[in-house]
Enzyme design. Sequence first.
Site, PDB file in Angstrom:
ATOM      1  N   CYS A  65       1.007  -1.298  -0.142  1.00 27.11           N
ATOM      2  CA  CYS A  65      -0.186  -0.645   0.077  1.00 27.11           C
ATOM      3  C   CYS A  65       0.976   1.366  -0.236  1.00 27.11           C
ATOM      4  O   CYS A  65       1.803   1.205  -0.177  1.00 27.11           O
ATOM      5  CB  CYS A  65      -1.172  -0.340   1.152  1.00 27.11           C
ATOM      6  SG  CYS A  65      -0.138   0.035   2.377  1.00 27.11           S
ATOM      7  N   THR A  67       2.171   3.522   2.572  1.00 32.38           N
ATOM      8  CA  THR A  67       3.594   2.712   3.577  1.00 32.38           C
ATOM      9  C   THR A  67       3.101   1.594   4.020  1.00 32.38           C
ATOM     10  O   THR A  67       4.365   1.380   4.643  1.00 32.38           O
ATOM     11  CB  THR A  67       2.909   3.443   4.242  1.00 32.38           C
ATOM     12  OG1 THR A  67       1.409   3.138   5.312  1.00 32.38           O
ATOM     13  CG2 THR A  67       2.847   5.139   4.901  1.00 32.38           C
ATOM     14  N   HIS A 133      13.550 -18.769  18.625  1.00 28.53           N
ATOM     15  CA  HIS A 133      12.555 -17.710  18.361  1.00 28.53           C
ATOM     16  C   HIS A 133      11.415 -18.517  17.918  1.00 28.53           C
ATOM     17  O   HIS A 133      10.485 -18.255  17.422  1.00 28.53           O
ATOM     18  CB  HIS A 133      13.332 -17.416  16.891  1.00 28.53           C
ATOM     19  CG  HIS A 133      14.714 -16.828  16.711  1.00 28.53           C
ATOM     20  ND1 HIS A 133      14.492 -15.070  17.228  1.00 28.53           N
ATOM     21  CD2 HIS A 133      15.497 -16.975  16.306  1.00 28.53           C
ATOM     22  CE1 HIS A 133      15.818 -15.040  17.198  1.00 28.53           C
ATOM     23  NE2 HIS A 133      16.343 -16.188  16.433  1.00 28.53           N
TER      24      HIS A 133
HETATM   25  C1  RB5 Z   1      -3.931   5.396   0.954  1.00 31.52           C
HETATM   26  O1  RB5 Z   1      -3.880   6.632   0.683  1.00 31.52           O
HETATM   27  C2  RB5 Z   1      -3.216   5.263   2.062  1.00 31.52           C
HETATM   28  O2  RB5 Z   1      -3.633   5.182   2.648  1.00 31.52           O
HETATM   29  C3  RB5 Z   1      -2.948   3.556   1.982  1.00 31.52           C
HETATM   30  O3  RB5 Z   1      -2.130   2.616   0.609  1.00 31.52           O
HETATM   31  C4  RB5 Z   1      -2.204   3.009   3.271  1.00 31.52           C
HETATM   32  O4  RB5 Z   1      -0.867   4.210   3.200  1.00 31.52           O
HETATM   33  C5  RB5 Z   1      -2.310   2.976   3.967  1.00 31.52           C
HETATM   34  O5  RB5 Z   1      -1.492   2.371   5.414  1.00 31.52           O
END
Ligand code: RB5
Length: 159
Positions: A65, A67, A133
């Site tokens: 996504c 981040t 682990h």
């Molecule tokens: C989308 O704008 C963003 O919020 C998503 O891709 C992600 O970074 C969420 O954690």
Amino acid sequence: MVIALGADHAGWELKEALKAWLIETGHQILDFGTHSTESVDYPDYALQVAESVASGKAERGVLVCGTGIGMAMSANKVPGVRAALCSDPFTARMSREHNDANVLTLGGRLMDGELGLEILQMWLVTAFAGGRHERRIGKIVQIERRYLQGKEEDFHGSA
Ligand code: RB5
């Protein structure tokens, strides 16, 4: 390896780059989408990839996504999934050696395709170290079990 892939609109481009390399190198891909930059909700893709790994249909999962944070949060709600947000080859190696991560999450807005690929390659070739682990992973499983007890009917939709 059978690898499940998923991304939202912010991760689509990096997912496509990683997918091309995975196919080229002979991996079998289950691509759950998304398939464009049209805005979508990341939990919808995290759930499909996480369930595919938890059920054994895929050996590993990769989610992208913006981040990598939302994908990790969502995928880790599925019992049996250990999703790790990795930002460099070192965290990728540690997530395999120490945490036996079965899902890798990446931030498509934080890295270019080259770094994403370096992270993925390190993550795929690194084995779980076991030993102490193993005991710690067992404790993660115990936490999951504590919260799953008595919840089976919720999953199967009864009562
Ligand atoms: C989308 O704008 C963003 O919020 C998503 O891709 C992600 O970074 C969420 O954690």
